[in-house]
Design an enzyme around this catalytic site. Structure first.
Site, mmCIF file in Angstrom:
data_model
loop_
_atom_site.group_PDB
_atom_site.id
_atom_site.type_symbol
_atom_site.label_atom_id
_atom_site.label_comp_id
_atom_site.label_asym_id
_atom_site.label_seq_id
_atom_site.Cartn_x
_atom_site.Cartn_y
_atom_site.Cartn_z
ATOM 1 N N GLY A 10 -27.416 -134.138 -43.728
ATOM 2 C CA GLY A 10 -26.311 -133.597 -42.944
ATOM 3 C C GLY A 10 -26.121 -134.333 -41.639
ATOM 4 O O GLY A 10 -26.827 -134.063 -40.664
ATOM 5 N N LEU A 11 -25.157 -135.259 -41.613
ATOM 6 C CA LEU A 11 -24.948 -136.101 -40.428
ATOM 7 C C LEU A 11 -23.694 -135.702 -39.664
ATOM 8 O O LEU A 11 -22.908 -136.543 -39.231
ATOM 9 C CB LEU A 11 -24.896 -137.580 -40.840
ATOM 10 C CG LEU A 11 -26.223 -138.155 -41.333
ATOM 11 C CD1 LEU A 11 -26.026 -139.528 -41.939
ATOM 12 C CD2 LEU A 11 -27.248 -138.215 -40.201
ATOM 13 N N VAL A 76 -27.110 -128.528 -42.350
ATOM 14 C CA VAL A 76 -25.871 -128.201 -43.067
ATOM 15 C C VAL A 76 -25.427 -126.820 -42.624
ATOM 16 O O VAL A 76 -26.197 -126.050 -42.047
ATOM 17 C CB VAL A 76 -26.077 -128.250 -44.596
ATOM 18 C CG1 VAL A 76 -26.528 -129.649 -45.019
ATOM 19 C CG2 VAL A 76 -27.097 -127.215 -45.054
ATOM 20 N N SER A 128 -31.635 -125.432 -30.276
ATOM 21 C CA SER A 128 -30.598 -125.132 -29.289
ATOM 22 C C SER A 128 -30.440 -126.273 -28.297
ATOM 23 O O SER A 128 -31.412 -126.924 -27.921
ATOM 24 C CB SER A 128 -30.937 -123.855 -28.530
ATOM 25 O OG SER A 128 -29.936 -123.580 -27.560
ATOM 26 N N HIS A 186 -31.090 -115.787 -28.485
ATOM 27 C CA HIS A 186 -30.702 -116.809 -27.501
ATOM 28 C C HIS A 186 -29.190 -116.947 -27.480
ATOM 29 O O HIS A 186 -28.553 -116.961 -26.415
ATOM 30 C CB HIS A 186 -31.347 -118.153 -27.858
ATOM 31 C CG HIS A 186 -30.734 -119.336 -27.165
ATOM 32 N ND1 HIS A 186 -29.523 -119.892 -27.547
ATOM 33 C CD2 HIS A 186 -31.152 -120.083 -26.110
ATOM 34 C CE1 HIS A 186 -29.231 -120.891 -26.763
ATOM 35 N NE2 HIS A 186 -30.201 -121.040 -25.876
ATOM 36 N N ASN A 187 -28.575 -117.056 -28.654
ATOM 37 C CA ASN A 187 -27.132 -117.242 -28.714
ATOM 38 C C ASN A 187 -26.385 -116.000 -28.232
ATOM 39 O O ASN A 187 -25.323 -116.107 -27.615
ATOM 40 C CB ASN A 187 -26.704 -117.593 -30.143
ATOM 41 C CG ASN A 187 -27.037 -119.030 -30.501
ATOM 42 O OD1 ASN A 187 -27.898 -119.648 -29.886
ATOM 43 N ND2 ASN A 187 -26.362 -119.565 -31.493
ATOM 44 N N ARG A 288 -14.694 -111.808 -27.005
ATOM 45 C CA ARG A 288 -14.239 -112.955 -27.797
ATOM 46 C C ARG A 288 -13.290 -112.509 -28.907
ATOM 47 O O ARG A 288 -12.300 -113.188 -29.198
ATOM 48 C CB ARG A 288 -15.430 -113.706 -28.392
ATOM 49 C CG ARG A 288 -16.247 -114.433 -27.358
ATOM 50 C CD ARG A 288 -17.029 -115.583 -27.952
ATOM 51 N NE ARG A 288 -17.949 -116.134 -26.972
ATOM 52 C CZ ARG A 288 -18.646 -117.253 -27.140
ATOM 53 N NH1 ARG A 288 -18.525 -117.931 -28.262
ATOM 54 N NH2 ARG A 288 -19.464 -117.689 -26.199
#
Length: 466
Positions: A10-11, A76, A128, A186-187, A288
Site C-alpha cells: 500500500g503506497l 491499506v 499517528s 488519540h484520534n 463535524r
C-alpha cells in the site's frame, strides 16, 4: 533480488512515507501496490534511498523478496480491504511470518483477526503523525503478542519519533486490539482539540472581529506557553497563509465543512459501551456532522438570524479557557482508556501512553509531559484531581466560564468548550440531581433506589397510592 528486512503493501500517502522512513533508517524494504505503476513511480522517486527499496510487481514477488521469517506491513484502507489482503496473503506465507495492520483499523476488527485461525502471525499497530510523522518519525502504538512486537521492535523504534528527553514514542500497548484502541482514543482527542481551537478561532474572528493575521499572531504567542503543541503551531501557520489564487487569507476561502474518517465516531460509540463519559469528544464529532449539513445551516440562518454578535473578551481569557478545555478533554480520554484497560484485561500503561503521545503524533504537546508525570504518580486518579492540573484548572476556570457564558449569550456555537465545562461542574458536585431521575424510574418501573440513610426500604410510596 536482494533480501529485504521487511515488506510493505500500500503506497498511498502514509504507506509511501513510512516506507521511505524505514529505508532511511537503514532497513531494506520490499514494497508492493495494487497498481504497478504506483510502485514504479515510488521507486523512481526514492533518490538515494532507492538502493534499499525493492519494488515488486506481484504479491508472490513481494513475499519472495523478504528474508524469513517475514514481516509485512499493511497500509491499506481499514475494513474489508484488510480482510481481502489477509486472504490473498494466506497461501503465500508461512506460520512464522508476521502481518502488521498499521492502518486506522477498528480495534474490534483487530481483536477478531487476532482470534481468527490465520495461517500466519498477526499484529495490530496504530501509527499517528500524518504524512510528516510517517516520513520522519511517527508515534507508534502496537497491539498483539509480546513476541511479535519484539520481533519488529528494532525497526519500529528506529523509525519512531523521540520526545525531547530522548524517549522513544513507540511501545506495545497490550494484546490484540489494544494498539488500535489507544490510537482510536488519540484520534478522538484530536477531534476535540481541533474543535476547541476552532471555537476559539470563531470567537476571535466573529466575536472580536480580528483579521486572520492578528489571529495567527495570537496562536503563535500561545504556542510559546502552556498551550505549546502541534495543533496550535499549525493553527498559527494556516491563519497566516494567503490563497495564491485570490490573495485572501487561506481560511477565508475554505468551505465550512469538516471531513472525518470515522475514528472519532468510533471513540464516541465505544465510550458509551464502556460507560466512560467523554462529552468533549462527543461534541466534536457532533460538530463535524453538523458542519456537513450546509443547506440546512443556511436555511437556519435565513429563518432565525444572521451571524453571532460581538463579545467582550480578550486573548488572555481565550487562552486560559482553551487551557482548561484541553485538560478536561484529556482527562476524559485517559479515563476512557482506564475503563477499557479494566474491561478488556489489557493492563494499559497510562503514563506510558502519554509519553508515546509526546512527539510524532497530531496531539503532541508540552502538556503531555506533566500528564505523564501525574499519571505515573497515581494512574487511578482522574487527571483533574492531580495537584498540578487541579491548580491549573482553578486558575483557568473563571476564564472558561466567562468565555462560554459570553459566547453562548452572543449566539456563538461552542459545543466542545461548553460540554467540558458542564462535565466539570457535574464532576465537582457531590450531590447532583440524579436522585430525581431514580425516583422517576422507581415510579414508572419499580427500579428501586439506594437511600442516603441506608434504610432497607428501596421503593417510594407512589406505588401505594397509584
Amino acid at each position: 533480488m536482494q533480501q529485504a528486512r521487511i515488506g510493505l503493501i500500500g503506497l498511498g500517502t502514509m504507506g509511501a512515507a513510512l516506507a521511505l522512513n524505514i529505508a532511511d533508517n537503514g532497513f531494506p524494504i520490499a514494497v508492493w501496490n495494487r497498481t504497478t505503476e504506483v510502485t514504479r513511480r515510488f521507486a523512481d522517486a526514492a533518490g538515494d534511498l532507492a538502493t534499499r527499496i525493492v519494488p515488486t510487481e506481484s504479491l508472490q514477488d513481494l513475499v519472495a523478496a523478504i528474508a524469513r521469517p517475514r514481516a509485512i506491513i499493511l497500509m491499506v484502507p481499514a475494513g474489508q480491504a484488510v480482510d481481502d489482503q489477509l486472504q490473498a496473503l494466506a497461501p503465500l506465507l508461512e506460520a512464522d511470518d508476521l502481518v502488521i495492520d498499521a492502518g486506522n483499523a477498528d480495534f474490534h476488527d483487530t481483536n477478531r483477526r487476532d482470534a481468527a485461525d490465520l495461517p500466519f502471525r498477526f499484529l495490530g499497530m496504530g501509527v499517528s503523525g500524518g504524512e510528516e510523522g510517517a516520513r520522519h518519525g511517527p508515534a507508534i502504538m502496537g497491539g498483539g503478542r509480546a513476541e511479535d512486537w519484539d520481533r519488529v521492535a528494532p525497526v519500529m523504534t528506529a523509525i519512531a519519533a523521540r520526545a525531547d528527553d530522548g524517549t522513544l514514542c513507540a511501545a506495545r500497548m497490550g494484546d490484540a486490539g489494544a494498539g488500535h484502541f489507544v490510537k482510536m482514543v488519540h484520534n478522538g482527542i484530536e477531534y476535540a482539540d481541533m474543535q476547541m481551537i476552532a471555537e476559539v478561532y470563531g470567537l476571535m474572528r466573529d466575536g472580536l472581529a480580528l483579521e486572520s493575521q492578528a489571529i495567527s499572531d495570537i496562536f503563535a504567542r500561545w504556542n510559546e506557553g502552556t498551550l505549546s503543541s502541534y495543533l496550535i503551531e499549525i493553527s498559527a501557520k494556516v491563519t497566516a497563509a494567503r490563497d495564491p489564487l485570490t490573495g485572501q487569507p487561506m481560511p477565508d476561502v475554505i468551505l465550512d465543512r469538516a471531513g472525518q474518517k470515522g475514528t472519532g465516531r468510533w471513540t464516541a460509540i465505544e465510550a458509551q459501551h464502556l460507560a466512560a463519559p467523554i462529552p468533549v469528544i462527543e461534541a466534536a464529532v457532533m460538530a463535524r456532522n453538523v458542519s456537513a449539513r450546509l443547506e440546512e445551516r443556511r436555511a437556519g440562518q435565513d429563518r432565525f438570524g444572521a451571524a453571532p454578535g460581538p463579545v467582550a473578551l480578550d486573548a488572555d481569557a481565550l487562552e486560559r479557557a482553551l487551557i482548561a478545555g484541553k485538560i478536561l478533554c484529556y482527562a476524559q480520554g485517559f479515563t476512557m482508556i482506564a475503563r477499557a484497560s479494566e474491561g478488556f484485561g489489557w493492563t494499559l500503561d497510562l503514563p506510558g501512553i502519554a509519553r508515546v503521545w509526546r512527539a510524532g503524533c497530531i496531539i503532541r504537546s508540552a502538556m503531555l509531559n506533566d500528564m505523564a508525570d501525574a499519571l505515573a504518580q497515581d494512574p487511578g486518579r482522574n487527571l483533574v484531581l492531580a495537584p498540578f492540573f487541579a491548580d491549573l484548572i482553578e486558575a483557568s476556570l473563571p476564564a472558561l466560564r466567562q468565555v462560554v457564558s459570553q459566547g453562548i449569550a452572543a449566539g456563538h456555537a461552542l459545543p466542545a468548550l461548553a460540554s467540558g465545562l458542564t462535565w466539570f461542574d457535574m464532576m465537582r458536585t457531590a450531590r447532583g440531581t440524579a436522585n430525581l431521575i431514580q425516583a422517576q424510574r422507581d415510579f414508572f418501573g419499580a427500579h428501586g433506589f439506594d437511600r442516603l440513610d441506608g434504610a432497607d426500604r428501596h421503593h417510594g410510596p407512589w406505588g401505594q397510592s397509584a
